[in-house]
Write a protein that holds these residues in place. Sequence first.
Motif, PDB file in Angstrom:
ATOM      1  N   VAL A   8      26.704  51.600 -35.387  1.00  0.00           N
ATOM      2  CA  VAL A   8      25.550  52.349 -35.871  1.00  0.00           C
ATOM      3  C   VAL A   8      25.478  52.291 -37.392  1.00  0.00           C
ATOM      4  N   THR A  10      24.276  54.933 -40.258  1.00  0.00           N
ATOM      5  CA  THR A  10      23.906  56.340 -40.418  1.00  0.00           C
ATOM      6  C   THR A  10      23.476  56.606 -41.849  1.00  0.00           C
ATOM      7  N   ARG A  11      22.621  57.599 -41.998  1.00  0.00           N
ATOM      8  CA  ARG A  11      22.210  58.065 -43.329  1.00  0.00           C
ATOM      9  C   ARG A  11      22.310  59.578 -43.307  1.00  0.00           C
ATOM     10  N   VAL A  12      23.110  60.127 -44.220  1.00  0.00           N
ATOM     11  CA  VAL A  12      23.392  61.563 -44.258  1.00  0.00           C
ATOM     12  C   VAL A  12      22.696  62.155 -45.475  1.00  0.00           C
ATOM     13  N   THR A  47      25.161  56.581 -46.973  1.00  0.00           N
ATOM     14  CA  THR A  47      24.975  55.672 -45.847  1.00  0.00           C
ATOM     15  C   THR A  47      26.343  55.208 -45.361  1.00  0.00           C
ATOM     16  N   GLN A  49      28.052  52.555 -42.214  1.00  0.00           N
ATOM     17  CA  GLN A  49      27.998  51.710 -41.033  1.00  0.00           C
ATOM     18  C   GLN A  49      29.311  51.925 -40.304  1.00  0.00           C
ATOM     19  N   ILE A  61      29.865  60.733 -35.629  1.00  0.00           N
ATOM     20  CA  ILE A  61      28.510  61.218 -35.916  1.00  0.00           C
ATOM     21  C   ILE A  61      28.500  62.746 -35.917  1.00  0.00           C
ATOM     22  N   TRP A  65      27.780  65.528 -39.376  1.00  0.00           N
ATOM     23  CA  TRP A  65      26.911  66.707 -39.460  1.00  0.00           C
ATOM     24  C   TRP A  65      27.595  67.854 -40.178  1.00  0.00           C
ATOM     25  N   VAL A  76      21.066  63.911 -40.371  1.00  0.00           N
ATOM     26  CA  VAL A  76      21.802  62.669 -40.153  1.00  0.00           C
ATOM     27  C   VAL A  76      20.920  61.762 -39.314  1.00  0.00           C
ATOM     28  N   ASP A  77      20.506  60.636 -39.889  1.00  0.00           N
ATOM     29  CA  ASP A  77      19.740  59.637 -39.148  1.00  0.00           C
ATOM     30  C   ASP A  77      20.720  58.607 -38.604  1.00  0.00           C
ATOM     31  N   VAL A  78      20.508  58.171 -37.368  1.00  0.00           N
ATOM     32  CA  VAL A  78      21.396  57.205 -36.725  1.00  0.00           C
ATOM     33  C   VAL A  78      20.551  56.075 -36.146  1.00  0.00           C
ATOM     34  N   ASP A  79      20.836  54.853 -36.571  1.00  0.00           N
ATOM     35  CA  ASP A  79      20.185  53.663 -36.024  1.00  0.00           C
ATOM     36  C   ASP A  79      21.234  52.832 -35.302  1.00  0.00           C
TER      37      ASP A  79
END
Length: 94
Positions: A8, A10-12, A47, A49, A61, A65, A76-79
């Motif tokens: 993933v 992530t952007r926090v 960010t 990875q 993840i 938070w 927290v965005d998760v791609d």
Amino acid sequence: MADRRREVLTRVYGDVQGVGFRAWARDQATSLGLAGWVRNEADGSVTAQIAGLDEAVSTMIERLWKGPVGASVSRVDVDELAVQHALIGFRIIA
């Protein structure tokens, strides 16, 4: 499926810079056996990875938070990414 791998990006967001977030994230990821990297972004976010076993990635993840003492995480965005198997270790990118 307990050994399914996951990767993933992530952007926090929140108060996550200047509180040791990157070192904390590296330590958390290492303790979970994860690979990847973490870096500060110009907009004040962080960010990361993250790659490893699905359960460990999910745990990381959840930990993002909360963050380290002094951090205040607002989002927290998760791609999800295609698993590449190329990441080794977990490092801080300056």
